[in-house]
Design a protein around this motif. Sequence first.
Motif, PDB file in Angstrom:
ATOM      1  N   UNK A 112       0.839  -1.207   0.000  1.00 41.99           N
ATOM      2  CA  UNK A 112       0.000   0.000   0.000  1.00 41.99           C
ATOM      3  C   UNK A 112       0.869   1.250   0.000  1.00 41.99           C
ATOM      4  N   UNK A 113       1.967   1.217   0.750  1.00 39.05           N
ATOM      5  CA  UNK A 113       2.869   2.370   0.771  1.00 39.05           C
ATOM      6  C   UNK A 113       3.489   2.614  -0.605  1.00 39.05           C
ATOM      7  N   UNK A 114       3.809   1.552  -1.332  1.00 40.32           N
ATOM      8  CA  UNK A 114       4.353   1.739  -2.684  1.00 40.32           C
ATOM      9  C   UNK A 114       3.308   2.332  -3.617  1.00 40.32           C
ATOM     10  N   UNK A 115       2.053   1.951  -3.445  1.00 40.66           N
ATOM     11  CA  UNK A 115       0.989   2.558  -4.252  1.00 40.66           C
ATOM     12  C   UNK A 115       0.908   4.060  -3.994  1.00 40.66           C
ATOM     13  N   UNK A 116       1.002   4.455  -2.739  1.00 42.55           N
ATOM     14  CA  UNK A 116       0.984   5.884  -2.427  1.00 42.55           C
ATOM     15  C   UNK A 116       2.195   6.585  -3.013  1.00 42.55           C
ATOM     16  N   UNK A 117       3.368   5.974  -2.902  1.00 41.16           N
ATOM     17  CA  UNK A 117       4.574   6.590  -3.464  1.00 41.16           C
ATOM     18  C   UNK A 117       4.463   6.740  -4.981  1.00 41.16           C
ATOM     19  N   UNK A 118       3.963   5.721  -5.656  1.00 39.36           N
ATOM     20  CA  UNK A 118       3.834   5.797  -7.114  1.00 39.36           C
ATOM     21  C   UNK A 118       2.872   6.907  -7.519  1.00 39.36           C
ATOM     22  N   UNK A 119       1.773   7.051  -6.776  1.00 39.35           N
ATOM     23  CA  UNK A 119       0.822   8.113  -7.123  1.00 39.35           C
ATOM     24  C   UNK A 119       1.442   9.490  -6.919  1.00 39.35           C
ATOM     25  N   UNK A 120       2.158   9.661  -5.830  1.00 39.13           N
ATOM     26  CA  UNK A 120       2.794  10.955  -5.590  1.00 39.13           C
ATOM     27  C   UNK A 120       3.865  11.250  -6.629  1.00 39.13           C
ATOM     28  N   UNK A 121       4.595  10.233  -7.055  1.00 43.62           N
ATOM     29  CA  UNK A 121       5.597  10.450  -8.096  1.00 43.62           C
ATOM     30  C   UNK A 121       4.948  10.847  -9.415  1.00 43.62           C
ATOM     31  N   UNK A 122       3.833  10.228  -9.760  1.00 39.45           N
ATOM     32  CA  UNK A 122       3.124  10.604 -10.988  1.00 39.45           C
ATOM     33  C   UNK A 122       2.631  12.041 -10.909  1.00 39.45           C
ATOM     34  N   UNK A 123       2.084  12.436  -9.762  1.00 42.31           N
ATOM     35  CA  UNK A 123       1.585  13.799  -9.619  1.00 42.31           C
ATOM     36  C   UNK A 123       2.724  14.812  -9.669  1.00 42.31           C
ATOM     37  N   UNK A 124       3.854  14.477  -9.038  1.00 41.13           N
ATOM     38  CA  UNK A 124       4.983  15.417  -9.084  1.00 41.13           C
ATOM     39  C   UNK A 124       5.533  15.525 -10.501  1.00 41.13           C
ATOM     40  N   UNK A 125       5.615  14.419 -11.218  1.00 42.72           N
ATOM     41  CA  UNK A 125       6.100  14.470 -12.593  1.00 42.72           C
ATOM     42  C   UNK A 125       5.177  15.317 -13.464  1.00 42.72           C
ATOM     43  N   UNK A 126       3.858  15.116 -13.291  1.00 44.07           N
ATOM     44  CA  UNK A 126       2.915  15.921 -14.065  1.00 44.07           C
ATOM     45  C   UNK A 126       3.004  17.387 -13.685  1.00 44.07           C
ATOM     46  N   UNK A 127       3.216  17.672 -12.413  1.00 41.11           N
ATOM     47  CA  UNK A 127       3.330  19.062 -11.974  1.00 41.11           C
ATOM     48  C   UNK A 127       4.579  19.715 -12.542  1.00 41.11           C
ATOM     49  N   UNK A 128       5.673  18.971 -12.642  1.00 38.98           N
ATOM     50  CA  UNK A 128       6.895  19.528 -13.227  1.00 38.98           C
ATOM     51  C   UNK A 128       6.731  19.815 -14.718  1.00 38.98           C
ATOM     52  N   UNK A 129       5.860  19.055 -15.390  1.00 39.76           N
ATOM     53  CA  UNK A 129       5.613  19.287 -16.814  1.00 39.76           C
ATOM     54  C   UNK A 129       4.591  20.390 -17.062  1.00 39.76           C
ATOM     55  N   UNK A 130       4.018  20.938 -15.979  1.00 42.99           N
ATOM     56  CA  UNK A 130       3.054  22.017 -16.126  1.00 42.99           C
ATOM     57  C   UNK A 130       1.634  21.562 -16.369  1.00 42.99           C
ATOM     58  N   UNK A 131       1.335  20.279 -16.190  1.00 46.04           N
ATOM     59  CA  UNK A 131      -0.026  19.770 -16.384  1.00 46.04           C
ATOM     60  C   UNK A 131      -0.457  19.035 -15.122  1.00 46.04           C
ATOM     61  N   UNK A 132      -0.647  19.788 -14.051  1.00 41.44           N
ATOM     62  CA  UNK A 132      -0.940  19.211 -12.749  1.00 41.44           C
ATOM     63  C   UNK A 132      -2.231  18.401 -12.786  1.00 41.44           C
ATOM     64  N   UNK A 133      -2.188  17.221 -12.192  1.00 40.87           N
ATOM     65  CA  UNK A 133      -3.346  16.337 -12.123  1.00 40.87           C
ATOM     66  C   UNK A 133      -3.945  16.272 -10.725  1.00 40.87           C
ATOM     67  N   UNK A 134      -3.340  16.962  -9.782  1.00 45.34           N
ATOM     68  CA  UNK A 134      -3.789  16.881  -8.398  1.00 45.34           C
ATOM     69  C   UNK A 134      -4.867  17.914  -8.130  1.00 45.34           C
TER      70      UNK A 134
END
Length: 703
Positions: free
Chosen positions: A366-388
């Motif tokens: 479950x902790x890895x699922x949370x980490x993966x989601x946060x990494x996806x959101x941070x990557x999208x935020x760095x690209x300027x297309x925030x999903x959060x």
Amino acid sequence: LAQANVAAVVRRASQVGGPCAQVFLAMAAIASCEASDYARVTMAKLQGDYDHRLSVANKACPWQRFKAPEPRGESSVERLEVDVATRPLHASATPLLEQVLSRLGSSCAAAEAAVAQTDRLGNPRIDSFGQTDVLLVRCPPGSEEERQRESDRGSACSHEASFVLKMGGKDRIFAEVDKLHWAASVLGASRVPRLLLAVPEAWLGQAAMVSERITFVADSHRRSAARLPSSLADLLLLGCGRFALEDVRASWAAAPVELQAALPFAVNFDVPPPSATDVRCVARQVAEILATLARHPVQPNSHEQLDPALIEGKAIILNLLQPLRRHLLQAQPARASPLHATMRQRTEEWYPAFADGASLSDMLGIARRLKDRLEDWRSADNRGCSQMPKFFVPAAWTHGRMSAHHLLLRSSSEGSDRSLDLCVIGWSSLSQAPLYTDLAGLLTSVAFETTRLPVMLDVIASSYASSTMAGDAVPALRCARQLCIEEASAERLLKVLAVAAEEAVVAGADVERQDRWRREEALLSAVHSATGGEALQDAGQDAAWLLAWLRTTDDAGRRAAVEARHASRALVDWRPFRGIRGTVGGRPAVPRPDPSAARRQRGEAPVRAVQFGWQTIREFRDAACAALPALEGDVDALWPAMWFVPCLSRALELLDDDTLPWLQKVWLLSFVGQLVERILEFLDQLPLAKDPLCVRIAAAAAT
């Protein structure tokens, strides 16, 4: 190699050539010697090394520190222990100390600074060099004429027998002094330690701040003046230890008559434990400090921030990514972590006792699922297309590192209505953060740093070995810190238990099959030896602490796990009902959790040490809830971001804290699992609405 194959080996060597040919020729030379003493001796040595390493890998050696594999290994361990135990100060420490003593007007000036008795506070001889180093400096007493002369000229050392010296980088120390002055102006001068020098002393990029020493007992109560009880953690550990001793005495009531006379019923602590009035007094003062910080006007962090009273939730959630990687999901766990390879199997065995039967692997998944989601959101935020989804929570001034160790206590003056006065240290992390951040961190610290679980004897030898949680440091240092005893007593205890474990292995004894009171006699014998062979009634603090924490079987730990599971679950489920103004469908904005989950089953006997910790948490929680400002808005939807996230941040940091025993961290892992699961549910239910969700401090409370 058989001698008949020598010709084949030589022929193969002529074919390959180069370095490989030399290898084959060497093999042929060895094979050609039918009775080569060199080959036979070499093979015997290799086989001996293999057998020895195999026995070590199979944990045949109960504690490797006192059974070194070979003389050169023994000498290396001894040199390492000497280096760690006598770790020198930073190169700038001596010049800074000389300058500080000179400015304080002490007769122990430059030429005598080296003889000033200096003890590190905290756990510095185990930890590596950090950003700061805190010392307790005690000036040697001078003659009566010198003390009178220093008093006449206003020397600080004439009134202060000891002081606290904090050293570090110049910018860091000066910034902390500025924040300390800010805290004194907001909370009052009595709520922060008094600085003996208004301006820090600097030398070659390093600086040192000097403050008063704070404690709530006299020096005569303890043998080691450097370890005088001074913080809220010390006070609550005394209360927890008192009830742990009562649990032990209650179990002794069933002892055989012939053993009753040998049981040390009179053993007790030198320092009196806190009363319920003392705990409530400190809880009220903590609530006053939190409320004062929460109501102090906040400032915008940037020009783009439209409302300084609000903080965007995106940064709050994404800040969990680094502690998850560093403390829970790292490739190579730290030696102090319960997930380290040497303790992983024991942790997996005990984790279900704290997690209602759930497995450790499920929690990590479950902790890895949370980490993966946060990494996806941070990557999208760095690209300027925030999903959060965007949301906002109320901002307030926060200490940033508030824990039971940062709250110091001093005895109140005569005529005061309080028994203890509170003083807060460590203001280097002062900042603006979501409301309830300090309360969440403090309650997590009180729960897991002061509510102690039993320590089983069979775990001590393995958990304090050099290859496990103790790391490269002296195991006795870590054992002494975790069991609240002197280092000499810890070293004797480890030696006694190591010898007992070796004898049990040689005799093939099964400890679980022994009579219960035979095991209790063995425990009393180990405590007697650890305290220097004195009578347990006269051994003082160390005997009381050892009898309070140590247990001979796993049953005591599993019964404590039941109480601990209830306490941590209730901490996760808590909501500040009094402070909520918003409603949903005519009901309170945050529904009350089902209380049956946190209740003890019929017939279960409470472990009073854990019960004391849970009652303490409730005192601090209820006092803070009554003092903090009320909330309004989308509290129901955003409460997990305000409560679960700061609790998880502090819990992840404690996983690698070397002051907590192993079983405490297994309990902490179950708490982390509950929080991770709740945060994932919160993120799944967070709506992608056009208008962002928002929680504010109620208007009436803000004024």
